[in-house]
Motif scaffolding. Structure first.
Motif, mmCIF file in Angstrom:
data_model
loop_
_atom_site.group_PDB
_atom_site.id
_atom_site.type_symbol
_atom_site.label_atom_id
_atom_site.label_comp_id
_atom_site.label_asym_id
_atom_site.label_seq_id
_atom_site.Cartn_x
_atom_site.Cartn_y
_atom_site.Cartn_z
ATOM 1 N N VAL A 231 0.859 -1.174 0.000
ATOM 2 C CA VAL A 231 0.000 0.000 0.000
ATOM 3 C C VAL A 231 0.899 1.229 0.000
ATOM 4 C CG1 VAL A 231 -1.796 1.286 1.207
ATOM 5 C CG2 VAL A 231 -1.795 -1.220 1.287
ATOM 6 N N ILE A 232 0.641 2.144 -0.942
ATOM 7 C CA ILE A 232 1.435 3.369 -1.038
ATOM 8 C C ILE A 232 0.728 4.470 -0.256
ATOM 9 C CG2 ILE A 232 2.429 5.089 -2.579
ATOM 10 C CD1 ILE A 232 2.491 2.979 -4.768
ATOM 11 N N THR A 233 1.364 4.950 0.778
ATOM 12 C CA THR A 233 0.814 6.032 1.587
ATOM 13 C C THR A 233 0.709 7.307 0.754
ATOM 14 O OG1 THR A 233 1.800 5.069 3.564
ATOM 15 C CG2 THR A 233 1.138 7.386 3.689
ATOM 16 N N GLY A 234 -0.414 7.968 0.861
ATOM 17 C CA GLY A 234 -0.587 9.243 0.163
ATOM 18 C C GLY A 234 -0.982 9.129 -1.288
ATOM 19 N N ALA A 235 -1.092 7.909 -1.795
ATOM 20 C CA ALA A 235 -1.448 7.726 -3.205
ATOM 21 C C ALA A 235 -2.929 7.441 -3.346
ATOM 22 C CB ALA A 235 -0.645 6.580 -3.808
ATOM 23 N N GLY A 236 -3.514 7.941 -4.434
ATOM 24 C CA GLY A 236 -4.880 7.634 -4.776
ATOM 25 C C GLY A 236 -4.937 6.508 -5.792
ATOM 26 N N HIS A 237 -5.784 6.677 -6.784
ATOM 27 C CA HIS A 237 -6.044 5.624 -7.761
ATOM 28 C C HIS A 237 -4.959 5.537 -8.833
ATOM 29 C CE1 HIS A 237 -8.553 2.674 -9.698
ATOM 30 N NE2 HIS A 237 -8.700 3.391 -10.801
ATOM 31 N N LEU A 238 -4.197 6.608 -9.009
ATOM 32 C CA LEU A 238 -3.186 6.647 -10.068
ATOM 33 C C LEU A 238 -1.810 6.957 -9.476
ATOM 34 C CD1 LEU A 238 -5.154 8.747 -12.750
ATOM 35 C CD2 LEU A 238 -5.192 6.255 -12.408
ATOM 36 N N PRO A 239 -1.216 6.026 -8.740
ATOM 37 C CA PRO A 239 0.066 6.317 -8.093
ATOM 38 C C PRO A 239 1.200 6.600 -9.070
ATOM 39 C CG PRO A 239 -0.508 4.004 -7.849
ATOM 40 C CD PRO A 239 -1.722 4.690 -8.392
ATOM 41 N N CYS A 240 1.110 6.082 -10.292
ATOM 42 C CA CYS A 240 2.146 6.384 -11.280
ATOM 43 C C CYS A 240 2.158 7.860 -11.648
ATOM 44 C CB CYS A 240 1.954 5.530 -12.527
ATOM 45 S SG CYS A 240 0.273 5.489 -13.152
ATOM 46 N N VAL A 241 1.067 8.557 -11.387
ATOM 47 C CA VAL A 241 0.990 10.005 -11.611
ATOM 48 C C VAL A 241 1.288 10.767 -10.327
ATOM 49 C CG1 VAL A 241 -0.564 11.911 -12.229
ATOM 50 C CG2 VAL A 241 -0.715 9.728 -13.454
ATOM 51 N N GLU A 242 0.654 10.368 -9.254
ATOM 52 C CA GLU A 242 0.692 11.135 -7.999
ATOM 53 C C GLU A 242 1.961 10.875 -7.188
ATOM 54 O OE1 GLU A 242 -2.724 12.245 -4.681
ATOM 55 O OE2 GLU A 242 -2.803 10.327 -5.746
ATOM 56 N N THR A 243 2.411 9.628 -7.157
ATOM 57 C CA THR A 243 3.596 9.245 -6.373
ATOM 58 C C THR A 243 4.463 8.296 -7.204
ATOM 59 O OG1 THR A 243 2.344 7.438 -5.355
ATOM 60 C CG2 THR A 243 2.442 9.520 -4.137
ATOM 61 N N PRO A 244 5.007 8.763 -8.345
ATOM 62 C CA PRO A 244 5.710 7.841 -9.241
ATOM 63 C C PRO A 244 6.944 7.194 -8.614
ATOM 64 C CG PRO A 244 6.001 10.123 -9.945
ATOM 65 C CD PRO A 244 4.941 10.125 -8.897
ATOM 66 N N ALA A 245 7.658 7.920 -7.754
ATOM 67 C CA ALA A 245 8.855 7.329 -7.151
ATOM 68 C C ALA A 245 8.488 6.152 -6.243
ATOM 69 C CB ALA A 245 9.631 8.389 -6.374
ATOM 70 N N ALA A 246 7.415 6.314 -5.463
ATOM 71 C CA ALA A 246 6.976 5.220 -4.592
ATOM 72 C C ALA A 246 6.445 4.048 -5.407
ATOM 73 C CB ALA A 246 5.912 5.730 -3.627
ATOM 74 N N HIS A 247 5.766 4.344 -6.487
ATOM 75 C CA HIS A 247 5.265 3.288 -7.374
ATOM 76 C C HIS A 247 6.435 2.512 -7.974
ATOM 77 C CE1 HIS A 247 1.883 2.304 -10.493
ATOM 78 N NE2 HIS A 247 1.741 1.579 -9.413
ATOM 79 N N ALA A 248 7.406 3.261 -8.484
ATOM 80 C CA ALA A 248 8.574 2.622 -9.094
ATOM 81 C C ALA A 248 9.387 1.830 -8.085
ATOM 82 C CB ALA A 248 9.458 3.682 -9.747
ATOM 83 N N ALA A 249 9.408 2.253 -6.837
ATOM 84 C CA ALA A 249 10.170 1.534 -5.812
ATOM 85 C C ALA A 249 9.640 0.120 -5.597
ATOM 86 C CB ALA A 249 10.143 2.311 -4.501
ATOM 87 N N ILE A 250 8.385 -0.102 -5.916
ATOM 88 C CA ILE A 250 7.803 -1.447 -5.837
ATOM 89 C C ILE A 250 7.985 -2.193 -7.157
ATOM 90 C CG2 ILE A 250 5.665 -2.745 -5.479
ATOM 91 C CD1 ILE A 250 4.693 -0.290 -3.822
ATOM 92 N N ILE A 251 7.716 -1.509 -8.260
ATOM 93 C CA ILE A 251 7.704 -2.186 -9.559
ATOM 94 C C ILE A 251 9.109 -2.492 -10.068
ATOM 95 C CG2 ILE A 251 7.015 -1.932 -11.979
ATOM 96 C CD1 ILE A 251 4.630 -0.286 -11.010
#
Length: 260
Positions: A231-251
């Motif tokens: 679960v990405i804290t602070g992210a909504g439905h589009l984490p690749c837009v809103e929190t891309p660094a956190a999204h990439a840290a998982i992917i």
């Protein structure tokens, strides 16, 4: 421009990366086009080939059917076979995640690993999607955009100028394409097929996602043997837009392990 000509229309896609490298395909959400992944891609591993595309009726792709999940899955299968020319890691967000689940369940030889972001084996109910369809036909997408953005993004992001292009992208989606995708979602239930999946899978939720809440996403992760769940804290439905660094840290680590 890169186009895959299907029997009834053209699918627009972009593919970047070295020839012959393993391919990662991205399937985006309802009301967005392939620019959804712009901020994420530079943060992912080099040496892979990244294929993204516009679903039917979105971006620069034609619309000819797409009122069943299978229609979208068939498009993705054609891209994997004709453009990727081999098995891929499938990254899907929202309806894109449902497309990935359908492709992986029907053609396991085409999908070596799966990333399911902000999605589930079933999204909404037939009644909720019929209500959405009726509202679009009555009021139009622009009138609904602000309400949809509240489910997409947290309040901090919505207060910035960066939200404007996403509102425009959504509001300018062809209403017949959006309605067709809503029909596809109304009839899409992957629960049984997803429970039978047996491949490396990473499942990601946004803590502030109003469209696919974390509990819903977690329930889908629990269906798949060995799936990870973040679960990405602070992210909504589009984490690749809103929190891309956190999204990439998982992917990114997942791709390093499973794409090659």
């Amino acid at each position: 421009m890169q186009v895959l000509n299907r029997a009834d229309g053209a699918l627009h896609y972009l593919i970047d990366g070295p020839d012959g490298a393993p391919v990662v395909i991205f399937a985006n959400s309802l009301g967005t086009d392939l620019r959804l992944w712009d901020a994420l891609l530079p943060l992912l591993p080099q040496g892979l080939r990244y294929l993204r595309y516009d679903k039917q009726g979105h971006g620069l792709s034609d619309l000819w059917q797409a009122d069943r999940l299978q229609d979208h899955a068939d498009d993705a299968i054609a891209l994997i076979r004709d453009v990727a020319q081999g098995p891929v890691v499938f990254v899907g967000l929202s309806i894109g995640g449902l497309i990935g689940q359908r492709v992986a369940s029907q053609h396991p030889e085409l999908v070596r690993a799966l990333v399911l972001s902000n999605t589930a084996a079933r999204l909404g109910t037939p009644d909720s999607w019929q209500d959405r369809i009726a509202a679009i036909r009555r009021d139009g997408l622009p009138a609904m955009a602000d309400g949809i953005l509240q489910r997409w993004f947290g309040s901090d992001f919505r207060a910035t100028p960066q939200v404007a292009p996403w509102r425009n992208m959504l509001a300018r989606t062809a209403p017949e394409a959006y309605v067709a995708a809503c029909h596809a979602l109304a009839g899409a239930d992957q629960t049984q097929a997803t429970a039978a999946l047996d491949l490396p899978t990473a499942v990601i939720a946004g803590a502030a996602d109003g469209a696919s809440p974390p509990d819903l996403v977690a329930a889908t992760a629990a269906l798949i043997r060995g799936a990870s769940f973040d679960v990405i804290t602070g992210a909504g439905h589009l984490p690749c837009v809103e929190t891309p660094a956190a999204h990439a840290a998982i992917i990114a680590p997942f791709l390093e392990r499973h794409a090659r």
